[in-house]
Design a protein around this motif. Sequence first.
Motif, mmCIF file in Angstrom:
data_model
loop_
_atom_site.group_PDB
_atom_site.id
_atom_site.type_symbol
_atom_site.label_atom_id
_atom_site.label_comp_id
_atom_site.label_asym_id
_atom_site.label_seq_id
_atom_site.Cartn_x
_atom_site.Cartn_y
_atom_site.Cartn_z
ATOM 1 N N HIS A 1 105.458 80.141 114.893
ATOM 2 C CA HIS A 1 104.628 79.495 115.891
ATOM 3 C C HIS A 1 103.590 78.522 115.332
ATOM 4 O O HIS A 1 103.003 77.765 116.106
ATOM 5 C CB HIS A 1 103.899 80.552 116.725
ATOM 6 C CG HIS A 1 104.832 81.435 117.505
ATOM 7 N ND1 HIS A 1 105.456 81.032 118.659
ATOM 8 C CD2 HIS A 1 105.262 82.706 117.266
ATOM 9 C CE1 HIS A 1 106.214 82.009 119.120
ATOM 10 N NE2 HIS A 1 106.125 83.031 118.292
ATOM 11 N N SER A 2 103.371 78.529 114.036
ATOM 12 C CA SER A 2 102.262 77.736 113.507
ATOM 13 C C SER A 2 102.690 76.604 112.587
ATOM 14 O O SER A 2 101.884 76.081 111.838
ATOM 15 C CB SER A 2 101.281 78.660 112.772
ATOM 16 O OG SER A 2 100.780 79.637 113.660
ATOM 17 N N GLY A 3 103.946 76.251 112.610
ATOM 18 C CA GLY A 3 104.383 75.115 111.814
ATOM 19 C C GLY A 3 104.425 75.374 110.325
ATOM 20 O O GLY A 3 104.264 74.453 109.526
ATOM 21 N N VAL A 4 104.622 76.646 109.922
ATOM 22 C CA VAL A 4 104.719 76.970 108.504
ATOM 23 C C VAL A 4 106.009 76.379 107.943
ATOM 24 O O VAL A 4 107.085 76.520 108.523
ATOM 25 C CB VAL A 4 104.684 78.492 108.287
ATOM 26 C CG1 VAL A 4 104.980 78.844 106.833
ATOM 27 C CG2 VAL A 4 103.335 79.054 108.697
ATOM 28 N N ASN A 5 105.916 75.719 106.806
ATOM 29 C CA ASN A 5 107.067 75.087 106.179
ATOM 30 C C ASN A 5 107.987 76.157 105.584
ATOM 31 O O ASN A 5 107.598 76.871 104.661
ATOM 32 C CB ASN A 5 106.588 74.127 105.088
ATOM 33 C CG ASN A 5 107.699 73.229 104.580
ATOM 34 O OD1 ASN A 5 108.870 73.582 104.630
ATOM 35 N ND2 ASN A 5 107.335 72.070 104.066
ATOM 36 N N VAL A 6 109.188 76.274 106.112
ATOM 37 C CA VAL A 6 110.130 77.299 105.649
ATOM 38 C C VAL A 6 111.192 76.724 104.711
ATOM 39 O O VAL A 6 112.191 77.376 104.441
ATOM 40 C CB VAL A 6 110.819 77.994 106.845
ATOM 41 C CG1 VAL A 6 109.837 78.826 107.632
ATOM 42 C CG2 VAL A 6 111.528 76.982 107.737
ATOM 43 N N THR A 7 110.953 75.527 104.196
ATOM 44 C CA THR A 7 111.948 74.895 103.325
ATOM 45 C C THR A 7 112.203 75.718 102.071
ATOM 46 O O THR A 7 113.356 75.997 101.713
ATOM 47 C CB THR A 7 111.512 73.477 102.945
ATOM 48 O OG1 THR A 7 111.294 72.710 104.129
ATOM 49 C CG2 THR A 7 112.565 72.797 102.086
ATOM 50 N N GLU A 8 111.150 76.145 101.401
ATOM 51 C CA GLU A 8 111.326 76.896 100.161
ATOM 52 C C GLU A 8 111.988 78.241 100.424
ATOM 53 O O GLU A 8 112.850 78.684 99.662
ATOM 54 C CB GLU A 8 109.979 77.097 99.469
ATOM 55 C CG GLU A 8 110.013 78.002 98.243
ATOM 56 C CD GLU A 8 110.881 77.499 97.097
ATOM 57 O OE1 GLU A 8 111.085 78.260 96.129
ATOM 58 O OE2 GLU A 8 111.370 76.343 97.164
ATOM 59 N N LYS A 9 111.605 78.905 101.507
ATOM 60 C CA LYS A 9 112.234 80.187 101.854
ATOM 61 C C LYS A 9 113.726 79.993 102.095
ATOM 62 O O LYS A 9 114.557 80.776 101.613
ATOM 63 C CB LYS A 9 111.568 80.778 103.090
ATOM 64 C CG LYS A 9 112.187 82.092 103.543
ATOM 65 C CD LYS A 9 111.480 82.648 104.768
ATOM 66 C CE LYS A 9 112.125 83.948 105.240
ATOM 67 N NZ LYS A 9 111.440 84.505 106.429
ATOM 68 N N THR A 10 114.076 78.939 102.824
ATOM 69 C CA THR A 10 115.486 78.659 103.101
ATOM 70 C C THR A 10 116.250 78.416 101.811
ATOM 71 O O THR A 10 117.352 78.946 101.605
ATOM 72 C CB THR A 10 115.608 77.440 104.024
ATOM 73 O OG1 THR A 10 114.881 77.675 105.236
ATOM 74 C CG2 THR A 10 117.064 77.152 104.366
#
Length: 461
Positions: free
Chosen positions: A287-296
């Motif tokens: 909900h807060s626009g956290v960048n999930v690129t590294e997690k992905t």
Amino acid sequence: MNKKWQISRRKLLKGVGAAIALPFMEAMATPLGLRSYSNDGFPVRSTFMFMPNGVHPGRWTPEGVGRDYTLSPTLAPLSHLKDDILVLGQLMNKHSIFQGADGHYAKTANLLTCLPIQKTAGDNINSGGISIDQLIANHYKNETLFPSLEYGLDRIQTGVDINVGFTRLYASSISWKNAMTPLSKEIDPRMAFDRLFRTFIPGNNKQENPYKSSILDAVLADAKSLKNNLGRSDQDKLEEYLESIRSIEKRINNQESLKDFASNITPDIKRELIRVNQDIEEYAEVHSGVNVTEKTRLMFDIIALAMWSDASRVATFMFGNSVSNRNFSFLEGVNGAHHSISHHMNHPGKMEQYDRITKWHLEQYAYFLDKLKSIKEGNGTLLDNSLVMFASGLRDGNRHSPRDLPIIVGGHGGNKIKSGQNLIYKENTPLANLYTSWMQAVGMNETKFADSTGTLEGILA
């Protein structure tokens, strides 16, 4: 050095309290001609990726047909992989049209089963049958440490979507062991990594974190002994593989370092802290626009390691649950959440943001294909011996259209797939035809899957 000797594909590096699988090496190559294997004697790996909420309908399809095609602006992240992918047009999962019901759930739960789901608001779920990934996993039964891997970014959802009357359980799974048994997915890179590559490494201090030491330290002696018996090519491959494991360990441990708790916190308090912390992370991430690129990308690196080491040959990955409203404001030019933006009502600004979100997903897909392509295997690469599907269960999120699904297949399937093409089929060609072709590419003697009418013309070598 040019040593020639044979070692088992099930060989492990072992140490005190730890063991990890090895990558495929020349010394493990299977004699030619066996089913399920490429011309170099390596197995074909299968990965199925799901993106929620569809795509910008006017920006997806490439120009031209066959090998003489030009990627669309949306597909630009794949431009350097043009010869390694198939873009497939006009495929449809007809059973995703559920008694006139609108919405996402009947277009997600059966993406890999191609059979009608049972409409329910309870836990009496039914996807119609086994999913294609699990059929392939059964084909490789007992040949790998794990039959299949199920990963994603979002937790399993519960409750009922009152707008359409479906249980949210259908939003959370694309992999089904059988019609009534979805396979739960792992969403934490640490847990995914530990399950594959780490066992409990005992320490003298019972309070010591068992995961502080690298698993590589525990198996170092066995690795050195094995290396002395390998040819130069296999030595280099082993070194590269171990370094890849070390790299992922460092990235995960850096992320986890802030989550350590003082030793005087009681177990009950710690459990509650972990639960609340996870809830906060989940909320913030979505909900807060956290960048999930590294997690992905961590998840993709782990899948690549699993395929490389032959820990598993089948994986699924969900970028988000069905109806995912992940906030993508970490992307330039995007200010909002995925599902909300997908209902663009043809507003130019929202459609532009919608397209940017799709491109982000394709950039991650390209990252995974590049990762596989960077790993040498026999006379080719791991990508040569893989098939990787990228798909959404609907075309346009605004209309919830299940026709002309956005589907890409990366890899060459052990040189059994004619990649590097844009193929457009007759309208409403069964999606199951792709899966029938897929089964044949991995060496299964199957001629039908779900509602298939045959294989897809032009893709099997």
